[in-house]
Design a protein around this motif. Structure first.
Motif, PDB file in Angstrom:
ATOM      1  N   MET A 188    -130.626  93.915  75.192  1.00 31.01           N
ATOM      2  CA  MET A 188    -129.578  94.634  75.908  1.00 31.01           C
ATOM      3  C   MET A 188    -130.188  95.666  76.860  1.00 31.01           C
ATOM      4  O   MET A 188    -129.790  95.777  78.015  1.00 31.01           O
ATOM      5  N   ALA A 189    -131.191  96.429  76.327  1.00 32.21           N
ATOM      6  CA  ALA A 189    -131.827  97.450  77.165  1.00 32.21           C
ATOM      7  C   ALA A 189    -132.529  96.797  78.347  1.00 32.21           C
ATOM      8  O   ALA A 189    -132.498  97.317  79.465  1.00 32.21           O
ATOM      9  N   LYS A 190    -133.133  95.627  78.099  1.00 34.85           N
ATOM     10  CA  LYS A 190    -133.840  94.935  79.175  1.00 34.85           C
ATOM     11  C   LYS A 190    -132.858  94.508  80.267  1.00 34.85           C
ATOM     12  O   LYS A 190    -133.136  94.609  81.458  1.00 34.85           O
ATOM     13  N   ARG A 191    -131.667  94.021  79.842  1.00 33.44           N
ATOM     14  CA  ARG A 191    -130.678  93.596  80.817  1.00 33.44           C
ATOM     15  C   ARG A 191    -130.192  94.792  81.646  1.00 33.44           C
ATOM     16  O   ARG A 191    -130.039  94.704  82.856  1.00 33.44           O
ATOM     17  N   ALA A 192    -129.948  95.927  80.960  1.00 38.41           N
ATOM     18  CA  ALA A 192    -129.504  97.123  81.672  1.00 38.41           C
ATOM     19  C   ALA A 192    -130.562  97.574  82.664  1.00 38.41           C
ATOM     20  O   ALA A 192    -130.249  98.000  83.780  1.00 38.41           O
ATOM     21  N   ASP A 193    -131.819  97.462  82.251  1.00 29.21           N
ATOM     22  CA  ASP A 193    -132.906  97.865  83.131  1.00 29.21           C
ATOM     23  C   ASP A 193    -132.948  96.980  84.372  1.00 29.21           C
ATOM     24  O   ASP A 193    -133.075  97.473  85.500  1.00 29.21           O
ATOM     25  N   SER A 194    -132.819  95.665  84.185  1.00 25.07           N
ATOM     26  CA  SER A 194    -132.864  94.779  85.349  1.00 25.07           C
ATOM     27  C   SER A 194    -131.655  95.028  86.250  1.00 25.07           C
ATOM     28  O   SER A 194    -131.764  94.957  87.480  1.00 25.07           O
ATOM     29  N   ALA A 195    -130.515  95.341  85.649  1.00 25.05           N
ATOM     30  CA  ALA A 195    -129.320  95.617  86.460  1.00 25.05           C
ATOM     31  C   ALA A 195    -129.515  96.878  87.298  1.00 25.05           C
ATOM     32  O   ALA A 195    -129.105  96.935  88.465  1.00 25.05           O
ATOM     33  N   THR A 196    -130.144  97.893  86.694  1.00 27.35           N
ATOM     34  CA  THR A 196    -130.379  99.144  87.425  1.00 27.35           C
ATOM     35  C   THR A 196    -131.348  98.916  88.583  1.00 27.35           C
ATOM     36  O   THR A 196    -131.107  99.366  89.712  1.00 27.35           O
ATOM     37  N   ARG A 197    -132.434  98.211  88.297  1.00 29.95           N
ATOM     38  CA  ARG A 197    -133.419  97.951  89.358  1.00 29.95           C
ATOM     39  C   ARG A 197    -132.810  97.063  90.446  1.00 29.95           C
ATOM     40  O   ARG A 197    -133.081  97.250  91.633  1.00 29.95           O
ATOM     41  N   ARG A 198    -131.990  96.123  90.038  1.00 31.66           N
ATOM     42  CA  ARG A 198    -131.332  95.253  91.019  1.00 31.66           C
ATOM     43  C   ARG A 198    -130.376  96.069  91.905  1.00 31.66           C
ATOM     44  O   ARG A 198    -130.351  95.893  93.125  1.00 31.66           O
ATOM     45  N   ALA A 199    -129.597  96.944  91.270  1.00 30.31           N
ATOM     46  CA  ALA A 199    -128.638  97.745  92.046  1.00 30.31           C
ATOM     47  C   ALA A 199    -129.367  98.620  93.062  1.00 30.31           C
ATOM     48  O   ALA A 199    -128.922  98.762  94.212  1.00 30.31           O
ATOM     49  N   ARG A 200    -130.479  99.189  92.641  1.00 35.31           N
ATOM     50  CA  ARG A 200    -131.261 100.027  93.569  1.00 35.31           C
ATOM     51  C   ARG A 200    -131.788  99.187  94.736  1.00 35.31           C
ATOM     52  O   ARG A 200    -131.750  99.609  95.896  1.00 35.31           O
ATOM     53  N   GLU A 251    -137.556  88.398  89.977  1.00 34.94           N
ATOM     54  CA  GLU A 251    -137.458  89.102  88.699  1.00 34.94           C
ATOM     55  C   GLU A 251    -136.229  90.015  88.645  1.00 34.94           C
ATOM     56  O   GLU A 251    -135.778  90.399  87.563  1.00 34.94           O
ATOM     57  N   LEU A 252    -135.683  90.341  89.813  1.00 44.07           N
ATOM     58  CA  LEU A 252    -134.474  91.182  89.846  1.00 44.07           C
ATOM     59  C   LEU A 252    -133.201  90.394  89.540  1.00 44.07           C
ATOM     60  O   LEU A 252    -132.148  90.985  89.308  1.00 44.07           O
ATOM     61  N   PHE A 253    -133.322  89.073  89.550  1.00 45.18           N
ATOM     62  CA  PHE A 253    -132.138  88.236  89.413  1.00 45.18           C
ATOM     63  C   PHE A 253    -132.306  87.221  88.284  1.00 45.18           C
ATOM     64  O   PHE A 253    -132.223  86.007  88.499  1.00 45.18           O
ATOM     65  N   PRO A 254    -132.550  87.715  87.056  1.00 41.40           N
ATOM     66  CA  PRO A 254    -132.727  86.777  85.936  1.00 41.40           C
ATOM     67  C   PRO A 254    -131.436  86.008  85.672  1.00 41.40           C
ATOM     68  O   PRO A 254    -130.341  86.584  85.701  1.00 41.40           O
ATOM     69  N   LEU A 255    -131.572  84.725  85.425  1.00 41.96           N
ATOM     70  CA  LEU A 255    -130.381  83.880  85.243  1.00 41.96           C
ATOM     71  C   LEU A 255    -129.495  84.348  84.099  1.00 41.96           C
ATOM     72  O   LEU A 255    -128.283  84.155  84.127  1.00 41.96           O
ATOM     73  N   ASN A 256    -130.099  84.983  83.099  1.00 48.73           N
ATOM     74  CA  ASN A 256    -129.309  85.457  81.960  1.00 48.73           C
ATOM     75  C   ASN A 256    -128.276  86.499  82.364  1.00 48.73           C
ATOM     76  O   ASN A 256    -127.316  86.735  81.634  1.00 48.73           O
ATOM     77  N   ASP A 257    -128.476  87.129  83.495  1.00 48.45           N
ATOM     78  CA  ASP A 257    -127.539  88.166  83.958  1.00 48.45           C
ATOM     79  C   ASP A 257    -126.340  87.584  84.704  1.00 48.45           C
ATOM     80  O   ASP A 257    -125.417  88.330  85.042  1.00 48.45           O
ATOM     81  N   PHE A 258    -126.379  86.287  84.982  1.00 52.74           N
ATOM     82  CA  PHE A 258    -125.333  85.700  85.827  1.00 52.74           C
ATOM     83  C   PHE A 258    -124.810  84.411  85.189  1.00 52.74           C
ATOM     84  O   PHE A 258    -125.580  83.492  84.927  1.00 52.74           O
ATOM     85  N   ALA A 259    -123.496  84.373  84.995  1.00 49.09           N
ATOM     86  CA  ALA A 259    -122.888  83.180  84.402  1.00 49.09           C
ATOM     87  C   ALA A 259    -123.003  81.996  85.358  1.00 49.09           C
ATOM     88  O   ALA A 259    -122.860  82.147  86.577  1.00 49.09           O
TER      89      ALA A 259
END
Lengths: 199, 100
Positions: A1-13, A51-59
């Motif tokens: 979960m923390a890893k997903r939040a981290d990738s989302a934050t870096r992606r948003a930036r 790496e900013l767009f891991p497939l696990n983050d997107f349905a």
């Protein structure tokens, strides 16, 4: 979960940084072939950071194509999306009524470009001819002005995943014209430009 | 049309016409070729202008966008004429009007 939040934050930036660069370009030079090319290169650079767009983050799509909003600006601002299209997904020749840029993260999508050759005087009738093509695959992108016409088809045997940046968010899109060489026809979808405005 | 294509009968309720549709053509393609003013825009499964009720028969769907035809819509008997190839004789009713 923390890893997903981290990738989302870096992606948003990273998405915000892209948008800031796009505005810096257009604020001084406007929209023209040169600035559109510069915008495409910025989008390709972002798409290269897979790496900013891991497939696990997107349905994945339920059918064959799905669009995930990444950054939607307020009011009449731009819209940045991650698109997932499965093999065989296609779109007939169409414009967007607004500029757009695409860049691939993975997979291959062929973009065929067309030019309208009739005078546009007969409602519902149109003739177009193919004038070029670009394969949008990792490291590559494409850009179109408001009334440029393209058709797309996913030609890889795995999903085509990419970034799409539009001058307006999809929810505020102008009318889109769809061209059908087989029928020598053109049909338009309704504008969404003022769909949400109070009357 | 390929040599192996079967020909099915497609009835378009709105126009009260029954036409031939090969199994390798979409219902929309067959309808337009037959002069039926079937509503459409993208004709490639993106906009849902041609969304229709499948009253009878079976179709195979070509690739489409999630937003054009949801799973619940498909299960409730809706289809996209631009993506639907007949697997049997079919009766269909379009739900919208197009704008040229």
């Amino acid at each position: 979960m923390a890893k997903r939040a981290d990738s989302a934050t870096r992606r948003a930036r990273a998405c915000q940084a892209l948008m800031d660069k796009v505005h810096a370009i257009t604020a001084t030079e406007g929209i023209n072939p040169s600035t559109l090319h510069a915008i495409k290169l910025k989008l390709v650079a972002l798409a290269n950071r897979a790496e900013l767009f891991p497939l696990n983050d997107f349905a994945m799509p339920i059918a064959e194509a799905r669009t995930h909003p990444l950054l939607i600006e307020d009011d009449d601002g731009h819209g940045l999306y991650l698109t997932i299209s499965l093999p065989g997904k296609e779109a007939a020749p169409h414009d967007h009524g607004i500029w757009c840029a695409n860049a691939a993260i993975s997979g291959r999508e062929r973009h065929d470009f067309y030019r309208r050759t009739d005078d546009g005087k007969r409602a519902g009738r149109a003739e177009v001819i193919k004038v070029g093509e670009v394969m949008v695959e990792p490291g590559m992108g494409m850009v179109m002005a408001d009334h440029d016409i393209h058709a797309t088809e996913v030609v890889s045997d795995h999903p085509a995943i990419g970034l799409a940046l539009y001058g307006y968010a999809l929810a505020r899109f102008p009318s889109v014209s769809w061209f059908h060489p087989e029928f020598m026809s053109v049909r338009a979808t309704a504008s969404r430009r003022h769909a949400g405005d109070a009357r | 049309m390929s040599d192996a294509a079967s020909i099915f009968r497609v009835t378009v309720r709105n126009s009260e016409r029954t036409i031939d549709c090969p199994s390798d053509r979409t219902i929309l393609q067959a309808a337009i070729a037959s002069g039926i003013d079937f509503p459409y825009a993208c004709a490639t499964g993106n906009c849902a202008t041609c969304i229709s009720r499948l009253e009878a028969g079976e179709v195979a769907l070509l690739p489409r966008s999630d937003t054009a035809l949801g799973d619940a819509q498909r299960r409730s008997g809706l289809t996209l004429a631009c993506r639907a190839r007949p697997l049997s004789d079919v009766t269909i009713t379009w739900l919208a009007r197009s704008s040229a």
